[in-house]
Design an enzyme around this catalytic site. Structure first.
Site, PDB file in Angstrom:
ATOM      1  N   LYS A  44       0.874  -1.174   0.000  1.00  0.00           N
ATOM      2  CA  LYS A  44       0.000   0.000   0.000  1.00  0.00           C
ATOM      3  C   LYS A  44       0.910   1.223   0.000  1.00  0.00           C
ATOM      4  O   LYS A  44       2.008   1.183   0.568  1.00  0.00           O
ATOM      5  CB  LYS A  44      -0.881  -0.042   1.268  1.00  0.00           C
ATOM      6  N   SER A  45       0.476   2.334  -0.610  1.00  0.00           N
ATOM      7  CA  SER A  45       1.337   3.516  -0.652  1.00  0.00           C
ATOM      8  C   SER A  45       1.634   4.020   0.758  1.00  0.00           C
ATOM      9  O   SER A  45       0.719   4.228   1.558  1.00  0.00           O
ATOM     10  CB  SER A  45       0.670   4.624  -1.466  1.00  0.00           C
ATOM     11  N   GLY A  71      -8.222   7.325   0.893  1.00  0.00           N
ATOM     12  CA  GLY A  71      -7.588   8.527   1.450  1.00  0.00           C
ATOM     13  C   GLY A  71      -6.199   8.277   2.002  1.00  0.00           C
ATOM     14  O   GLY A  71      -5.797   8.884   2.985  1.00  0.00           O
ATOM     15  N   ASN A 124       4.199   6.882  -6.268  1.00  0.00           N
ATOM     16  CA  ASN A 124       2.778   7.119  -6.556  1.00  0.00           C
ATOM     17  C   ASN A 124       2.528   8.613  -6.679  1.00  0.00           C
ATOM     18  O   ASN A 124       2.468   9.329  -5.685  1.00  0.00           O
ATOM     19  CB  ASN A 124       1.907   6.511  -5.446  1.00  0.00           C
ATOM     20  N   CYS A 127      -2.699   9.435  -6.957  1.00  0.00           N
ATOM     21  CA  CYS A 127      -3.905   9.095  -6.193  1.00  0.00           C
ATOM     22  C   CYS A 127      -4.995  10.127  -6.498  1.00  0.00           C
ATOM     23  O   CYS A 127      -4.754  11.323  -6.372  1.00  0.00           O
ATOM     24  CB  CYS A 127      -3.615   9.079  -4.694  1.00  0.00           C
ATOM     25  N   ASN A 189      -3.125   4.423 -12.548  1.00  0.00           N
ATOM     26  CA  ASN A 189      -3.876   4.486 -11.295  1.00  0.00           C
ATOM     27  C   ASN A 189      -5.372   4.553 -11.632  1.00  0.00           C
ATOM     28  O   ASN A 189      -5.766   4.430 -12.786  1.00  0.00           O
ATOM     29  CB  ASN A 189      -3.434   5.716 -10.489  1.00  0.00           C
ATOM     30  N   GLY A 214     -11.037  -1.727 -11.910  1.00  0.00           N
ATOM     31  CA  GLY A 214     -11.757  -2.908 -12.385  1.00  0.00           C
ATOM     32  C   GLY A 214     -12.078  -2.835 -13.868  1.00  0.00           C
ATOM     33  O   GLY A 214     -11.606  -1.941 -14.591  1.00  0.00           O
TER      34      GLY A 214
END
Ligand code: RRO
Length: 303
Positions: A44-45, A71, A124, A127, A189, A214
């Site tokens: 996870k970031s 978030g 990243n 987001c 992303n 997805g």
């Protein structure tokens, strides 16, 4: 058949990885991804300090996809280092995803993570769930170049730059990352979207908008991989709606060397990594290819 492939100097036993953010908060869960057949795992970031993330609801299923506004919840780089070391002790290839708001923070995190022995860093910059903070700068080629260059200088491991599909032209942004020394591009992303509950007459997510992933975004992600492949020489890591072996092959034909799978694991479970590897293998056998690398970029008609 040997499904191993080289990406930016890393030899992976298989071309599937988990997408950052799904299952990425602990070493045991990432270990299960690896045990299920993935070539490497992605965290996870991680940010410079811990963040609780947005309040619930943070995830909602929509037609053909998933909407999240987590978030950036995470324990912070320093707190997560023991988990990374545990994975490395167990021989799991690890890509640490990270974000920050300032160049000094990016540099400090890149140093700490690469010193912890991770195999690569995923920067990243994309987001969709943070409004107006610097660091989520994938729409601005100049910022992508500046941050990438600083992180490349501070790190001893390959840097993968994760881009956003929410730009008019993604290729020039990938080119800037490459010029700044990125070792690979992760495309892409999630796509900013929303859902409304007609009975409650309100947005469903507490953050109002979230990132769509997805099957719904697969054609967008595939187009991004295609355009980036026309523009850069560095490897591309495809991400966005890959759910089965056929999807994986399409991304490879478009130019991706390896693939990140996220939303599909939430529906199919951990076995999805092994199943997608098997689907790729069956395709290679059916068409007489001897290795995965043989189909990377083939749809461009250049090989
Ligand atoms: O945590 C999130 O809200 C999040 C992140 Br960091 C990201 O990169 N992409 C996304 O869809 N959600």
């Amino acid at each position: 058949m040997d499904l191993s492939i080289d990406v930016a100097g890393l030899r992976l036993r298989a071309p599937t990885l988990n997408a950052s953010g799904v299952l990425g908060m602990s070493a045991p869960l990432l270990r299960r991804v690896y045990d299920s057949g993935a070539g490497a795992v992605v965290t996870k970031s991680l940010g410079p300090s811990s963040r609780p993330g947005h309040i619930n609801p943070t995830v909602v299923e929509v037609d053909c996809g998933l909407l999240n506004a987590m978030g950036l919840p995470n324990p912070g780089v320093a707190e997560f280092l023991p988990e990374l070391r545990e994975l490395k002790r167990e021989g799991v290839p690890v890509v640490a995803s990270f974000f920050a708001s300032t160049i000094p923070e990016f540099v400090e995190s890149a140093r700490a993570l690469s010193e912890a022995g991770v195999d690569a860093l995923e920067l990243n910059l994309s987001c969709p769930n943070i409004g107006g903070e610097p660091g989520m700068c994938a729409a601005d080629a100049g910022s992508v170049e500046k941050v990438t260059s600083a992180v490349v200088d501070a790190s001893t491991v390959p840097i993968f730059v994760k881009l956003s599909p929410m730009v008019a032209e993604i290729a020039p942004i990938a080119e800037k990352a490459e010029e700044a020394g990125a070792d690979a591009i992760v495309a892409v992303n999630t796509l900013k979207a929303m859902a409304i509950d007609a009975d409650f007459k309100r947005p469903i997510l507490s953050n109002v908008t979230g990132g769509l992933s997805g099957a719904a975004i697969k054609p967008v992600a595939l187009r991004c991989v295609w355009e980036i492949a026309e523009a850069v020489e560095i490897p591309i890591i495809g991400c966005g709606g890959i759910s089965n072996g056929r999807d994986a092959v399409e991304f490879m034909l478009a130019g991706a060397s390896v693939l990140e799978i996220g939303t599909a694991v939430m529906k199919e479970g951990f076995k999805v990594y092994g199943e997608i590897n098997k689907g790729i293998e069956e395709y290679l056998k059916e068409y007489g290819f001897s290795k995965v690398g043989d189909i990377v970029g083939l749809a461009h008609g250049r090989q």
